[in-house]
Design an enzyme around this catalytic site. Structure first.
Site, short mmCIF file in Angstrom:
data_model
loop_
_atom_site.label_atom_id
_atom_site.label_comp_id
_atom_site.label_asym_id
_atom_site.label_seq_id
_atom_site.Cartn_x
_atom_site.Cartn_y
_atom_site.Cartn_z
N HIS A 34 0.88 -1.31 0.16
CA HIS A 34 0.17 0.00 -0.38
C HIS A 34 1.05 1.07 -0.03
O HIS A 34 1.75 1.61 0.82
CB HIS A 34 -0.81 0.10 0.91
CG HIS A 34 -1.74 1.10 0.77
ND1 HIS A 34 -2.89 0.92 0.25
CD2 HIS A 34 -1.70 2.06 2.30
CE1 HIS A 34 -3.77 2.12 0.90
NE2 HIS A 34 -3.30 3.05 1.77
N MET A 69 -3.58 10.39 -2.22
CA MET A 69 -4.32 11.27 -1.71
C MET A 69 -4.40 12.84 -2.01
O MET A 69 -3.64 13.24 -1.40
CB MET A 69 -4.49 10.88 0.03
CG MET A 69 -4.46 10.00 0.30
SD MET A 69 -3.70 9.71 2.09
CE MET A 69 -2.72 8.87 1.58
N GLY A 148 -3.61 11.35 6.07
CA GLY A 148 -2.69 12.45 6.46
C GLY A 148 -1.39 11.48 7.38
O GLY A 148 -0.58 11.78 6.80
N ASP A 182 -8.21 1.22 5.58
CA ASP A 182 -7.50 1.63 5.85
C ASP A 182 -7.18 2.56 7.22
O ASP A 182 -8.67 3.36 7.58
CB ASP A 182 -6.97 3.04 5.03
CG ASP A 182 -5.71 3.47 4.89
OD1 ASP A 182 -4.56 2.92 5.59
OD2 ASP A 182 -5.41 3.84 3.49
C1 DX5 Z 1 -3.64 7.64 6.29
C2 DX5 Z 1 -2.85 6.11 5.73
C3 DX5 Z 1 -2.51 5.37 5.52
C4 DX5 Z 1 -1.78 5.14 7.18
C5 DX5 Z 1 -1.80 3.66 7.92
O1 DX5 Z 1 -3.70 8.33 5.75
O2 DX5 Z 1 -3.60 6.43 4.20
O3 DX5 Z 1 -2.61 4.14 4.47
O4 DX5 Z 1 -0.23 4.84 6.82
O5 DX5 Z 1 -1.08 3.65 8.65
P1 DX5 Z 1 -2.29 3.25 9.97
O6 DX5 Z 1 -2.65 1.54 9.74
O7 DX5 Z 1 -0.92 3.44 11.18
O8 DX5 Z 1 -3.48 3.95 10.88
ZN ZN Z 2 -3.16 4.50 2.61
#
Ligand code: DX5
Ligand code: ZN
Length: 224
Positions: A34, A69, A148, A182
């Site tokens: 990812h 994003m 973020g 996510d």
């Molecule tokens: C947040 C990201 C996520 C993030 C998840 O904006 O899109 O993919 O890296 O990280 P964890 O699993 O630590 O919440």
């Molecule tokens: Zn993500």
């Protein structure tokens, strides 16, 4: 039953040692990689662009799951598709501020490169907003934190959105739709997340923060 997959988020990896980090999660049993792309505008941080995805591509044969994003995603699709992305997901919120048709056009653009596509909703966006594009989505991504940053706390209301999408897909004969979740997924809440109907589980800190990454990935995936 759709296969449950674990997608470690490289946001929690050491960006200066990315090749080794990718190999490590591949050895540990990851199903997807990812890749969190942030533009400093849709979300405050800036991570990386197509060049990083191109370089990661050389280090693994796992599918690359690129989570954009960013504002104006149509301007960037070409670069990520040519970099070797296997699936690209774009935020409903970034598209809706441009026009009503922008999300669908962006998903079609992704598919025109032979890449799988998906729509993403933030935790405060009702699932209904993306029902009209589910017919062309390979995957839907429900955020369980505001995007973020890694390491945030899981927002339980995301499970309600996952259930609604799973039900809508069943009622409308949309077969094989992957639902990804996510943000804040851990070994402890993964079972509940899977039970709600999510089958692609992103985990950043829960995988990269674990001593035994293979055990963490296996626990998040569940099953035998
Ligand atoms: C947040 C990201 C996520 C993030 C998840 O904006 O899109 O993919 O890296 O990280 P964890 O699993 O630590 O919440
Ligand atoms: Zn993500």
């Amino acid at each position: 039953m759709l296969k449950v997959k674990v997608a470690p988020s490289i946001l929690s990896a050491d960006f200066a040692a990315m090749g080794e980090a990718i190999k490590e999660i591949e050895r540990a049993g990851a199903d997807l990689v990812h890749c969190d792309v942030m533009d400093g505008s849709f979300v405050q941080p800036i991570t990386f662009g197509g060049q990083m995805v191109k370089n990661i591509r050389k280090h693994t044969s796992l599918p690359l799951d690129v989570h954009l994003m960013i504002e104006h995603p149509q301007t960037q699709i070409k670069f990520f598709a040519e970099a070797g992305a296997d699936i690209i997901t774009v935020h409903y919120e970034a598209c809706a501020k441009i026009s009503d048709s922008y999300l669908r056009e962006t998903l079609q653009l992704i598919k025109s490169y032979g890449v799988k596509c998906g729509a993403v909703i933030n935790p405060d966006t009702p699932a209904e907003r993306i029902y009209n594009v589910l017919d062309i989505c390979d995957m839907v991504l429900v955020m369980s934190v505001f995007p973020g940053y890694g390491g945030q706390k899981f927002i339980p209301s995301a499970l309600g959105e996952v259930k609604k999408i799973r039900q809508y897909a069943a009622d409308n004969a949309i077969d094989g739709l992957d639902i990804e979740i996510d943000g804040g997924v851990t070994c402890s809440n993964a079972e509940e997340v899977r039970a709600a109907g999510a089958n692609v589980l992103v985990a950043g800190s829960a995988v990269f923060g674990a001593q035994d990454k293979a055990a963490a990935i296996a626990a998040i995936r569940g099953g035998k």
